[in-house]
Design an enzyme around this catalytic site. Sequence first.
Site, PDB file in Angstrom:
ATOM      1  CG  ASP A  88      31.601   7.298 104.539  1.00  0.00           C
ATOM      2  OD1 ASP A  88      31.188   8.236 103.821  1.00  0.00           O
ATOM      3  OD2 ASP A  88      31.432   6.087 104.266  1.00  0.00           O
ATOM      4  CE  LYS A 176      38.816  31.494  84.965  1.00  0.00           C
ATOM      5  NZ  LYS A 176      40.153  31.087  85.356  1.00  0.00           N
ATOM      6  CG  ASP A 229      36.028  19.556  81.516  1.00  0.00           C
ATOM      7  OD1 ASP A 229      35.723  19.472  82.726  1.00  0.00           O
ATOM      8  OD2 ASP A 229      37.141  19.959  81.132  1.00  0.00           O
ATOM      9  CG  HIS A 234      34.134  26.856  82.696  1.00  0.00           C
ATOM     10  ND1 HIS A 234      33.601  26.968  83.947  1.00  0.00           N
ATOM     11  CD2 HIS A 234      35.050  25.859  82.785  1.00  0.00           C
ATOM     12  CE1 HIS A 234      34.185  26.086  84.757  1.00  0.00           C
ATOM     13  NE2 HIS A 234      35.057  25.401  84.067  1.00  0.00           N
TER      14      HIS A 234
END
Length: 486
Positions: A88, A176, A229, A234
């Site tokens: 943990d 990328k 998100d 991005h």
Amino acid sequence: MAEQPLADVIVLFGGTGDLAQKMLFPSLYSLDADGFLADRFAIIATARAEMSREAFVAEVKKSVGARADLDAKVWARFEQRLNYVGADATTPEGMAELKVALGEARISIFYLALSPSIYGRVCGALAQAGLATPKTRIVLEKPIGRDLESSKVINGEVAEVFPEDSIFRIDHYLGKETVQNLLALRFANTLFEPLWNNLTIDHVQITVAETEGVGDRWPYYDEYGALRDMVQNHMLQLLCLVAMEPPSDMEPDSVRDEKVKVLRSLRPVTRADVQTVSVRGQYAAGMSGGASAGGYEAERGQPTDTETFVALRVDIDNWRWAGVPFFLRTGKRLPERRTQIAIQFKPVPHSIFDGAAKADLAANRLVIDLQPDEDIELLLMNKAPGLAERGMRLQSLPLSLSLAKAYSGPNARRRIAYERLILDVIQNNRTLFVRRDEVERAWEWIDGVAEAWRESGMAPKPYAAGSWGPAGAFALIERSDRAWYD
Ligand code: BG6
């Protein structure tokens, strides 16, 4: 950049999770196959589950095999690097076990592929165990918070243990190939930069379309939605790379300073204009990939006002971009997977052509495809071959820079974005990582959008799965006499 000491061990917290198995181990394997990992480089995965090293190695082999053709020699070498510690990570006892596995102190990377809500506790436990040293690099996955306030809390907790220059905040889009190629295109050519402004460019479109639905990721997704998100990280990163001023060099802070300046220039979205500059959508039942697909609420199991689609008109209030809107759209369950940046140039100021040729004239466009293909196309006007009734006919033709066609051999392989990023952490290069003020500036702007949605009671509009979002997304761009480039 001065040569940096290489890390010789990476510890993956959350080592049995999806991200580690689908992206991180395959990336590490590829780095090994390409000769980027030193002989002594070790990989330790840790997670709560008790598991033997053998069982763990078998799991990793399966995950890597699903992404790459395993080469027996490379695998034999890679396997030797792997170790597993069931512990943990939020407790001193857990860290003590890890410390034993780490052995003598060396340059270590701690990669937190965990829920950001426990970053603070893990960092605290690392410090208590004496594992937070000047030789430690810490990697954080998104989302860093859900808004400015919560991101400050997380960043603050991590900063109590680690200095900013040992923190690597990942936005995998920056890993990328074509995203980095954007830097090459802009700053390794003289051609574009003099045109890269409001005198020549009419507008910019950034599309990140996915065909997948949210599926069983909904417990995470429902709390964030497409705005938090995808746009906060991005899409704003892509926007920054298109819009930033030329940095003086590729040093991490030179590039990141320029990105922060763009974020500071984003015009805030307010309650007064939110309906004209933004669209929220949520997919309803429809078609996807030729089969019928359910709506988000059916996956979620109950009504929810989380958006799975966002379109935005973003204005950048600075000299270079005044009057050049950036149109952003992203969504789940759209008709195709496509990540694309389109730079639309202005039409010629005066046409010397008449008749049919005049009507043929189309403004130039630079289209940068990131996914599924990696392509750059510059659409130029050209005389259509042959004779026309009177004068000539014109035709728009692409000047194409297809990466797949231009490169063959080992470098032609489509890389996982994480390969570049992990290698950069090993080499201590932070240029492609997000600085704290950058994350916080992005949240500040996103909070403005979310707040304006809340104040004006803007609920997501349904769109059929397999369509390009709600009708409002078309109206958003058509309002200024422009259209999405499809
Ligand atoms: C992630 C988001 O950061 O990026 C996902 O959380 C999204 O919702 C994914 O699907 C898209 O990444 P890529 O590389 O497949 O375009």
